[in-house]
Design an enzyme around this catalytic site. Structure first.
Site, PDB file in Angstrom:
ATOM      1  CB  ALA A   1      12.368  40.029   4.046  1.00  0.00           C
TER       2      ALA A   1
ATOM      3  CE  LYS B   1      -9.036  29.936  -2.322  1.00  0.00           C
ATOM      4  NZ  LYS B   1      -9.666  30.824  -3.345  1.00  0.00           N
TER       5      LYS B   1
ATOM      6  CB  CYS C   1      -6.319  34.968  -0.698  1.00  0.00           C
ATOM      7  SG  CYS C   1      -7.914  35.332   0.058  1.00  0.00           S
TER       8      CYS C   1
ATOM      9  CG  ASP D   1     -22.600  27.467   6.636  1.00  0.00           C
ATOM     10  OD1 ASP D   1     -21.674  28.225   6.311  1.00  0.00           O
ATOM     11  OD2 ASP D   1     -22.488  26.219   6.638  1.00  0.00           O
TER      12      ASP D   1
ATOM     13  CD  GLU E   1      -7.842  35.046   6.829  1.00  0.00           C
ATOM     14  OE1 GLU E   1      -7.658  34.616   7.982  1.00  0.00           O
ATOM     15  OE2 GLU E   1      -7.856  34.323   5.830  1.00  0.00           O
TER      16      GLU E   1
ATOM     17  CG  LEU F   1       8.064  46.246  -0.945  1.00  0.00           C
ATOM     18  CD1 LEU F   1       8.652  47.596  -1.307  1.00  0.00           C
ATOM     19  CD2 LEU F   1       8.586  45.170  -1.897  1.00  0.00           C
TER      20      LEU F   1
END
Length: 436
Positions: free
Chosen positions: A255, A266, A263, A30, A155, A253
């Site tokens: 609500a 975007k 993700c 990095d 995640e 499913l």
């Protein structure tokens, strides 16, 4: 195998640590020296259950290391993964591929022998082919293959998803790359996941199509929830009833206040832009995006309505602000719309979240923070559940209610039963639960 992982964000770090647990020799790279220093101290820059312990184990075994030196990391690497960000370009909706192209060109320049560049980053169709073109132009002297290997990590459950995946998708163009990728994922063979080998373009499309479909399921059940409230039906019963159909399935499913995270927002937007450019618009996905954004705003109004039409001067306890439980990720979380809307209408918002404070304090200015739900709710007119952390599911509702000035409980994740909340003295409002 010797593997280099470029980028230590969510995908890169989890993938690098898990590959090292397979027995591969992994170097994570990095440009952020502070992040690398943190990792070399044995600390993780993200919250993901089990990641720290697995990282510590593999560093101790000598299979995992972290550096800012890209050239040293890729030297002798048989596979170099690119897992850098592809954020949405401001005002356009397109994925910003500058980090991907920059990383690919830097890797190509640093390689000292044949290797495979593998894109883990989520990229629009055609990106891998453009990377292949750029790499070939930069290093015509080397045999550098390009493969697409999109990630499907949730995640909060990323390690389980990597170690026991539903499938491993790999876009390739030659048998040597196929064999190398099979070697890389060989430890999974005993567990039997399907390895789906496709073209580069198909692998890219699989990732976007999967996320768009899941976002559509979430948005569909949210609209059904609105209709349930108008007709007296219960969305949880409806979801169970339709989820038992094998053609539909029960997952996604549930609500709630709308999808968020790194993700879905975007990727759905990037996919619609690809469709528009190809003169093949994705009307369903475009509508999903529009409905989801409107839903977040609607949830703030739902809270205000439950408080009698005004939250001005009222203390509102917000339980959970990360986009989902078991993560500290705040990207596009519904709370980023709901909380500012409440503050804008004059509410004094007090937040509690097991992992969200580090990111949330700067993203939600004007809100206060508490150590636990009971402290947050003390003197509050209303308590609002935005994220369904397990810590909230086990709350003593009577104790919560006793400390409050009001009796409003707005459960945007349906984690409580209406009868139990009412028995504790709450005026309960859920999502899609029209029947009393």
């Amino acid at each position: 195998m010797r593997v280099a992982m470029i980028g230590t964000g969510y995908v890169g770090l989890v993938s690098g640590v898990c590959f090292s647990d397979f027995g591969h020799d992994v170097v994570c790279v990095d440009l952020d020296a502070a992040k690398i220093a943190l990792l070399n101290r044995g600390e993780t820059p993200i919250y993901e259950p089990g990641l720290g312990a697995m990282m510590e184990k593999n560093v101790a075994a000598g299979r995992l290391s972290f550096t800012t030196d890209l050239a040293a990391a890729v030297k002798g690497a048989e596979a170099v993964f690119i897992a850098v960000g592809t954020p949405t370009r401001r005002g356009e909706g397109h994925a910003d591929l500058s980090y991907v192209f920059s990383a690919a060109e830097a890797v190509a320049a640093a390689l000292t022998g044949p290797s495979i560049i593998v894109l883990k980053s989520t990229v629009p169709v055609g990106t891998n082919r453009e990377v292949k073109r750029r790499v070939a132009a930069a290093r015509p002297d080397l045999a550098i293959a390009v493969a697409s290997n999109p990630e499907f990590l949730r995640e909060g459950a990323a390690i389980e998803d990597f170690m026991r995946p539903d499938r491993v998708v790999v876009g390739i163009e030659d048998d040597a790359t196929r064999k190398a990728m099979k070697r890389l994922y060989r430890p999974l063979n005993l567990r039997g996941p399907s390895m789906v080998f496709t073209s580069l373009e198909s692998a890219e499309m699989i990732k976007y199509a999967a996320n768009a479909f899941l976002a559509t399921k979430i948005t569909f059940i949210n609209e059904i929830a609105d209709l349930c409230e108008k007709t007296g039906a219960d969305v949880q019963a409806v979801a169970r009833g339709i989820g038992l159909d094998g053609r539909i399935g029960s997952k996604f499913l549930h609500a709630g206040p709308g999808y968020g995270g790194s993700c879905f927002p975007k990727d759905t937007l990037a996919l619609t832009r690809t469709g528009q450019e190809a003169n093949s618009p994705l009307r369903i996905v475009e509508t999903v995006i529009e409905v989801n954004e409107a839903r977040k705003r609607k949830m703030a109004e739902k809270v205000i309505d439950a408080c009698g039409g005004s939250v001005a001067g009222k203390r509102i306890a917000v339980l959970g602000v990360t986009f989902k439980p078991d993560t500290d990720d705040m990207r596009d979380a519904p709370s980023l719309t709901i909380v500012p809307a409440l503050i804008g209408r004059g509410a004094k918002v007090v937040i509690v979240d097991p992992e969200g404070r580090r990111e949330g304090e700067s993203l939600l200015p004007g809100a206060d923070w508490a150590e636990d739900a009971y402290e947050a709710a003390s003197g509050a007119a209303a308590a609002v559940v935005i994220t369904e952390w397990n810590a909230f599911r086990g709350l003593d509702l009577e104790r919560l209610r006793e400390g409050m000035a009001g009796d409003v409980l707005v459960d945007l994740r349906n984690i409580f039963r209406r009868d139990e909340a009412q028995a504790a003295g709450f005026a309960y409002t859920g999502v899609g639960r029209g029947a009393a």
